[in-house]
Scaffold this active site. Sequence first.
Site, mmCIF file in Angstrom:
data_model
loop_
_atom_site.group_PDB
_atom_site.id
_atom_site.type_symbol
_atom_site.label_atom_id
_atom_site.label_comp_id
_atom_site.label_asym_id
_atom_site.label_seq_id
_atom_site.Cartn_x
_atom_site.Cartn_y
_atom_site.Cartn_z
ATOM 1 N N HIS A 119 0.836 -1.207 0.000
ATOM 2 C CA HIS A 119 0.000 0.000 0.000
ATOM 3 C C HIS A 119 0.867 1.253 0.000
ATOM 4 C CE1 HIS A 119 0.528 0.751 4.396
ATOM 5 N NE2 HIS A 119 0.453 -0.558 4.520
ATOM 6 N N ASP A 175 -0.366 4.297 0.945
ATOM 7 C CA ASP A 175 -0.792 5.240 1.981
ATOM 8 C C ASP A 175 -0.048 4.992 3.289
ATOM 9 O OD1 ASP A 175 -2.505 2.803 1.959
ATOM 10 O OD2 ASP A 175 -3.331 3.684 3.799
ATOM 11 N N ASP A 180 6.422 0.798 7.164
ATOM 12 C CA ASP A 180 5.022 0.465 6.849
ATOM 13 C C ASP A 180 4.476 1.411 5.778
ATOM 14 O OD1 ASP A 180 2.489 -0.643 6.926
ATOM 15 O OD2 ASP A 180 1.949 0.267 8.847
ATOM 16 N N GLU A 184 -5.125 1.453 2.673
ATOM 17 C CA GLU A 184 -5.022 0.241 3.476
ATOM 18 C C GLU A 184 -5.150 0.563 4.950
ATOM 19 O OE1 GLU A 184 -2.941 -2.841 5.922
ATOM 20 O OE2 GLU A 184 -2.516 -0.708 5.712
ATOM 21 N N GLU A 185 -4.595 1.709 5.352
ATOM 22 C CA GLU A 185 -4.593 2.078 6.772
ATOM 23 C C GLU A 185 -5.984 2.443 7.284
ATOM 24 O OE1 GLU A 185 -2.228 1.485 8.613
ATOM 25 O OE2 GLU A 185 -0.306 1.744 7.626
ATOM 26 N N GLU A 197 4.204 -6.469 3.848
ATOM 27 C CA GLU A 197 4.155 -5.828 5.163
ATOM 28 C C GLU A 197 5.396 -6.227 5.968
ATOM 29 O OE1 GLU A 197 2.151 -3.631 6.406
ATOM 30 O OE2 GLU A 197 0.258 -3.727 5.303
#
Length: 374
Positions: free
Chosen positions: A69, A71, A101, A133-134, A161
């Site tokens: 991701h 974001d 992350d 995603e967050e 991740e």
Amino acid sequence: MQAIDILDKLVSFPSVVGTPNDAIIDWVRSYLEAHGAVVHVLPGPEGDRANLFATLGPRDTAGYVLSGHMDIVPATEPGWTSDPFRLRKEANRLYGRGTTDMKGFLAAALATVPKFARLTLARPIHLAFSYDEEAGCRGIPHMLARLPDLCAQPLGAVIGEPSGMQAILAHKGKAAAKVTVEGRAGHSSRPDLGLNAIHGMATVLSKAVAAATALTAGPFDATFEPAYSSLQVGLLNGGRAVNVIPDLCEAELEARAIAGVDPRLLLVPVREAAEALTAEGYGVTWEELSSYPALSLPRSTPLAGLFCDLTGREPLAAVSYGTEAGLFQQAGIDAIICGPGEIDRAHKPDEYICTEELSACEALLESLGRRCVA
């Protein structure tokens, strides 16, 4: 470009969850197209952010997806010792929001693209970069819905991740919701003329606590810690003054489910308790904030065996945090978690990744690429 240079560029984009991401999308697209990738930018329904899907090699053959991701969480915490959107290098550490992350994985994947491009790939390598995603994996479902038009059914997806470069086979699913209870304001001296929204919400909270307690009795899956599904209320807001009958109360809650359990179903008893308040004159609104399924990849699958071979270590059975991997699996694509950095550095001031972690990720992805050569 080296992975560090790419990470420096990625960190400079403040691609905070829930905000437009056109700047980082444009840069990644230009980089990939310059190395011969076929790139698709896939706008989401929000209109101001998009997913990106790119392919190197034959699109009509089953291959592997490198997924991450774009974001990040906001960098508003006190304690940062440098600009979170400017990569800072100290010894072997690279500091900045999203380094672990999970822009570190994105940087390693992008740095490996020129090497993929030089290979004669019999199986394709795809890059799937998502948004939001967050916020509960809100972007990736729109990309997965388009996947049949973009490529042959993949053999597997690598969700990068932070895992210390150890493959991970499972995580819990999650569902989150917001409940709003509306009452009637008034002076606290005349409760008979008002309708206390906080008192109404107390019924909902009581049901949530009871449901959470009931889950501790099972079912169980010893893969996870704790070995049962869970539920909690995480946010509560209501009232304006002690002598004013509150006309509004809001709560946000989440459920985390072991594999085989739909996390949304765990919230049903709480929703029913909230909606029952309408019989007492309250207004009730229930809003699902996010939902994603658990991941449960059997050790016997070819993807698990491949990553045991590539990493030289047995995969870890499960982790407590959630990822987009369960959504890939739900779409019929085997998925595994494996990426650079450690999860305990994420969402904290002075987030960092180590240079050797980036190098290790690049080496693993290069090895995966060589497995795809004719």
